[in-house]
Design a protein around this motif. Sequence first.
Motif, short mmCIF file in Angstrom:
data_model
loop_
_atom_site.label_atom_id
_atom_site.label_comp_id
_atom_site.label_asym_id
_atom_site.label_seq_id
_atom_site.Cartn_x
_atom_site.Cartn_y
_atom_site.Cartn_z
N VAL A 141 59.32 36.08 58.34
CA VAL A 141 60.12 37.18 57.80
C VAL A 141 60.11 38.36 58.78
N ALA A 142 58.96 38.65 59.34
CA ALA A 142 58.87 39.75 60.30
C ALA A 142 59.75 39.49 61.52
N ALA A 143 59.74 38.25 62.00
CA ALA A 143 60.57 37.90 63.16
C ALA A 143 62.05 37.96 62.83
N ALA A 144 62.40 37.71 61.58
CA ALA A 144 63.81 37.78 61.17
C ALA A 144 64.37 39.18 61.41
N ALA A 145 63.52 40.18 61.27
CA ALA A 145 63.98 41.55 61.48
C ALA A 145 64.47 41.77 62.90
N ASP A 146 63.92 41.02 63.84
CA ASP A 146 64.31 41.17 65.24
C ASP A 146 65.68 40.56 65.55
N THR A 147 66.24 39.83 64.59
CA THR A 147 67.56 39.23 64.81
C THR A 147 68.69 40.19 64.48
N VAL A 171 53.73 32.44 43.02
CA VAL A 171 54.57 33.56 43.48
C VAL A 171 53.91 34.40 44.56
N ALA A 172 52.62 34.18 44.79
CA ALA A 172 51.85 35.10 45.65
C ALA A 172 52.43 35.23 47.07
N THR A 173 52.80 34.10 47.68
CA THR A 173 53.33 34.17 49.05
C THR A 173 54.67 34.89 49.09
N TYR A 174 55.42 34.81 48.00
CA TYR A 174 56.72 35.47 47.96
C TYR A 174 56.56 36.99 47.84
N VAL A 175 55.56 37.42 47.10
CA VAL A 175 55.28 38.85 47.00
C VAL A 175 54.95 39.41 48.38
N LYS A 176 54.09 38.70 49.11
CA LYS A 176 53.71 39.16 50.46
C LYS A 176 54.90 39.15 51.41
N ALA A 177 55.71 38.08 51.34
CA ALA A 177 56.88 37.99 52.21
C ALA A 177 57.86 39.11 51.91
N ALA A 178 58.04 39.43 50.64
CA ALA A 178 58.95 40.51 50.26
C ALA A 178 58.44 41.86 50.74
N GLN A 179 57.15 42.06 50.68
CA GLN A 179 56.58 43.31 51.18
C GLN A 179 56.81 43.46 52.68
N THR A 205 58.21 40.02 39.40
CA THR A 205 56.98 40.08 40.19
C THR A 205 57.22 40.32 41.67
N VAL A 206 58.27 39.73 42.20
CA VAL A 206 58.58 39.90 43.62
C VAL A 206 59.37 41.20 43.78
N PRO A 207 58.88 42.14 44.58
CA PRO A 207 59.53 43.45 44.64
C PRO A 207 60.86 43.45 45.36
N ARG A 208 61.81 44.19 44.80
CA ARG A 208 63.06 44.55 45.46
C ARG A 208 63.96 43.35 45.78
N VAL A 209 63.99 42.36 44.90
CA VAL A 209 64.92 41.25 45.08
C VAL A 209 66.32 41.72 44.69
N GLN A 210 67.22 41.70 45.64
CA GLN A 210 68.56 42.23 45.40
C GLN A 210 69.51 41.20 44.79
N GLU A 211 69.30 39.92 45.11
CA GLU A 211 70.26 38.91 44.67
C GLU A 211 69.58 37.56 44.60
N VAL A 212 69.90 36.80 43.55
CA VAL A 212 69.50 35.39 43.49
C VAL A 212 70.76 34.55 43.46
N SER A 213 70.71 33.43 44.16
CA SER A 213 71.83 32.49 44.18
C SER A 213 71.37 31.23 43.46
N ILE A 214 72.07 30.88 42.37
CA ILE A 214 71.64 29.75 41.54
C ILE A 214 72.83 28.85 41.26
N GLY A 215 72.65 27.57 41.50
CA GLY A 215 73.73 26.61 41.28
C GLY A 215 73.34 25.47 40.38
N HIS A 216 72.52 24.55 40.87
CA HIS A 216 72.26 23.29 40.18
C HIS A 216 71.77 23.51 38.75
N ALA A 217 70.72 24.32 38.58
CA ALA A 217 70.15 24.51 37.25
C ALA A 217 71.14 25.19 36.31
#
Length: 241
Positions: A141-147, A171-179, A205-217
């Motif tokens: 995620v940090a490297a994505a910022a450089d793109t 959810v723990a890894t997602y919270v850290k990735a979002a931070q 629980t995951v901070p500042r999620v702006q959008e979810v994309s949901i199809g199959h379910a």
Amino acid sequence: MLTKLSVNINKIATLRNSRGGSRPSVLQAAIDCQAFGADGITIHPRPDERHIRYSDAREIAGIITTEFNIEGNPKEDKFVQLVLEVRPAQVTLVPDDPGQLTSNHGWDTIKERTYLRDMTEVFHKAGIRVSIFTDPVESIVAAAADTGTDRVELYTEDYARHYQQGREAAVATYVKAAQVATTHGLGINAGHDLDMDNLGYFTRTVPRVQEVSIGHALIADALYYGLENTIQLYKRAIARG
């Protein structure tokens, strides 16, 4: 900030293509999802057009007024040309192989940093917001910022798979990735295998999620509850958190 719901209508196209013809209408599905309260419409055309066709993208772009998100692999020239022609609000870059059944991993943004930076610039010049599909790994995620990307879309299949065994751990890894994303000024999207059961906890629980994309379910649930009701049920799940 209330997370927006973008409805992926690929499965509507899968049903249409299984029989041939134009029933059910993908265009009408997009129109109806918008009317029923979806904050956005997502499609993910593949090179073989086994569900969404490139012509669908052109038709949808010409008629909907809600946010339009097109997902796909920019290493396919045909995909890049489509996005630049249609000019959706957002393009989500996904590293799918041509014959892949569904998305199953994010970009290695460290290895592919230069390539992704170049592609992000191409879409930015056309006025299109860019989101990069990533695994919930802090360094990725940090490297994505450089793109130069505007957002990352966190790949949530691992969360969904482990949700019933223990949602806090799942959810723990997602919270850290979002931070990390927030620290680097990136917006946050999420998608893959989110459903009515696990969605609310994720967005709460995951901070500042702006959008979810949901199809199959969502489309599967619509078989039982109806499309309009299902969209509202998913939006309520987000609102309740």
